[in-house]
Design a protein around this motif. Structure first.
Motif, PDB file in Angstrom:
ATOM      1  N   UNK A 195      83.408 -22.818   3.363  1.00  0.00           N
ATOM      2  CA  UNK A 195      84.593 -22.808   3.313  1.00  0.00           C
ATOM      3  C   UNK A 195      85.254 -21.425   2.940  1.00  0.00           C
ATOM      4  N   UNK A 196      86.430 -21.181   3.628  1.00  0.00           N
ATOM      5  CA  UNK A 196      86.976 -19.920   3.270  1.00  0.00           C
ATOM      6  C   UNK A 196      87.546 -19.634   1.667  1.00  0.00           C
ATOM      7  N   UNK A 197      87.097 -18.899   1.170  1.00  0.00           N
ATOM      8  CA  UNK A 197      87.763 -18.645  -0.007  1.00  0.00           C
ATOM      9  C   UNK A 197      89.083 -18.050  -0.190  1.00  0.00           C
ATOM     10  N   UNK A 233     101.872  -7.876 -15.167  1.00  0.00           N
ATOM     11  CA  UNK A 233     101.521  -8.731 -16.429  1.00  0.00           C
ATOM     12  C   UNK A 233     102.540 -10.008 -16.374  1.00  0.00           C
ATOM     13  N   UNK A 234     102.329 -10.853 -15.548  1.00  0.00           N
ATOM     14  CA  UNK A 234     102.945 -12.106 -15.166  1.00  0.00           C
ATOM     15  C   UNK A 234     102.388 -12.985 -16.139  1.00  0.00           C
ATOM     16  N   UNK A 235     102.885 -14.149 -16.263  1.00  0.00           N
ATOM     17  CA  UNK A 235     102.261 -15.216 -17.171  1.00  0.00           C
ATOM     18  C   UNK A 235     101.242 -15.795 -16.378  1.00  0.00           C
ATOM     19  N   UNK A 236     100.330 -16.399 -17.331  1.00  0.00           N
ATOM     20  CA  UNK A 236      98.976 -16.884 -16.585  1.00  0.00           C
ATOM     21  C   UNK A 236      99.592 -18.149 -15.769  1.00  0.00           C
ATOM     22  N   UNK A 237     100.540 -18.751 -16.130  1.00  0.00           N
ATOM     23  CA  UNK A 237     101.120 -20.167 -15.369  1.00  0.00           C
ATOM     24  C   UNK A 237     101.384 -19.530 -13.946  1.00  0.00           C
ATOM     25  N   UNK A 238     102.280 -18.335 -13.791  1.00  0.00           N
ATOM     26  CA  UNK A 238     102.616 -17.998 -12.364  1.00  0.00           C
ATOM     27  C   UNK A 238     101.534 -17.482 -11.831  1.00  0.00           C
ATOM     28  N   UNK A 239     100.484 -16.887 -12.465  1.00  0.00           N
ATOM     29  CA  UNK A 239      99.388 -16.497 -11.471  1.00  0.00           C
ATOM     30  C   UNK A 239      98.767 -17.619 -11.105  1.00  0.00           C
ATOM     31  N   UNK A 240      98.503 -18.744 -11.810  1.00  0.00           N
ATOM     32  CA  UNK A 240      97.579 -19.781 -11.368  1.00  0.00           C
ATOM     33  C   UNK A 240      98.316 -20.693 -10.256  1.00  0.00           C
ATOM     34  N   UNK A 241      99.796 -20.578 -10.560  1.00  0.00           N
ATOM     35  CA  UNK A 241     100.580 -21.231  -9.317  1.00  0.00           C
ATOM     36  C   UNK A 241     100.431 -20.484  -8.154  1.00  0.00           C
ATOM     37  N   UNK A 242     100.558 -19.324  -8.278  1.00  0.00           N
ATOM     38  CA  UNK A 242     100.434 -18.392  -6.999  1.00  0.00           C
ATOM     39  C   UNK A 242      98.948 -18.791  -6.389  1.00  0.00           C
ATOM     40  N   UNK A 243      97.991 -18.747  -7.114  1.00  0.00           N
ATOM     41  CA  UNK A 243      96.550 -19.011  -6.575  1.00  0.00           C
ATOM     42  C   UNK A 243      96.583 -20.197  -5.907  1.00  0.00           C
ATOM     43  N   UNK A 291      96.304 -23.605  -0.744  1.00  0.00           N
ATOM     44  CA  UNK A 291      96.747 -24.519   0.174  1.00  0.00           C
ATOM     45  C   UNK A 291      97.489 -24.095   1.435  1.00  0.00           C
ATOM     46  N   UNK A 292      97.663 -22.844   1.477  1.00  0.00           N
ATOM     47  CA  UNK A 292      98.200 -22.216   2.624  1.00  0.00           C
ATOM     48  C   UNK A 292      99.552 -22.477   2.688  1.00  0.00           C
ATOM     49  N   UNK A 311      91.522 -10.450   2.083  1.00  0.00           N
ATOM     50  CA  UNK A 311      90.678 -10.666   0.942  1.00  0.00           C
ATOM     51  C   UNK A 311      91.459 -10.418  -0.587  1.00  0.00           C
ATOM     52  N   UNK A 312      92.551  -9.711  -0.583  1.00  0.00           N
ATOM     53  CA  UNK A 312      93.386  -9.631  -1.755  1.00  0.00           C
ATOM     54  C   UNK A 312      94.805  -9.565  -1.304  1.00  0.00           C
ATOM     55  N   UNK A 313      95.432 -10.277  -2.655  1.00  0.00           N
ATOM     56  CA  UNK A 313      96.811 -10.322  -2.565  1.00  0.00           C
ATOM     57  C   UNK A 313      97.309  -9.796  -3.947  1.00  0.00           C
ATOM     58  N   UNK A 314      98.442  -8.731  -3.751  1.00  0.00           N
ATOM     59  CA  UNK A 314      98.775  -8.191  -5.206  1.00  0.00           C
ATOM     60  C   UNK A 314     100.363  -8.928  -5.545  1.00  0.00           C
ATOM     61  N   UNK A 315     100.491  -9.400  -6.632  1.00  0.00           N
ATOM     62  CA  UNK A 315     101.680 -10.154  -7.135  1.00  0.00           C
ATOM     63  C   UNK A 315     102.573  -8.895  -7.774  1.00  0.00           C
TER      64      UNK A 315
END
Length: 90
Positions: free
Chosen positions: A6-8, A17-27, A32-33, A64-68
Motif C-alpha cells: 500500500x502506498x504510504x 508550529x500549527x496545533x497537533x489537531x491541525x497536523x493530524x487532520x491534514x494527514x 484519503x486523497x 513523498x513530502x508535504x510542507x504545511x
C-alpha cells in the motif's frame, strides 16, 4: 508474481508550529486523497479543505513530502469565506 504494497501517505512537515489537531487532520485528508485546489500563481502549492480549516501546503513533485505553510479557520473568518467564494485559490 508481484507483491502489492500500500502506498504510504506523504510525510507532513509543519513549518509554522500549527496545533497537533491541525497536523493530524491534514494527514487524514492526505491519506484519503481529499480534493485540493492548485494555486494558479505558484506551481506545487495547494489548498485543502478540512472540516472547518483550510490548509495551504507545498507538495514536493516526488509526492513523498508535504510542507504545511498555513492553516486558517474558514467558519469564523468572514474574509476567508469571501475570498473562497470569489476566486478558485486564494
Amino acid at each position: 508474481m508481484t507483491i502489492s504494497v500500500p502506498k504510504q501517505p506523504p510525510l507532513v512537515e509543519d513549518l509554522r508550529n500549527h496545533s497537533q489537531e491541525q497536523v493530524s487532520e491534514l494527514r487524514q485528508l492526505l491519506a484519503v486523497g481529499a480534493p485540493s485546489r492548485p494555486d494558479p500563481r505558484r506551481p506545487g502549492f495547494y489548498e485543502l479543505e478540512g472540516l472547518s480549516t483550510t490548509y495551504y501546503v507545498f507538495k514536493y513533485p516526488t509526492g513523498t513530502k508535504v510542507l504545511l505553510l498555513g492553516a486558517w479557520d474558514r467558519v469564523n473568518d468572514p474574509v476567508a469565506a469571501m475570498v473562497a467564494c470569489s476566486c478558485p485559490a486564494a
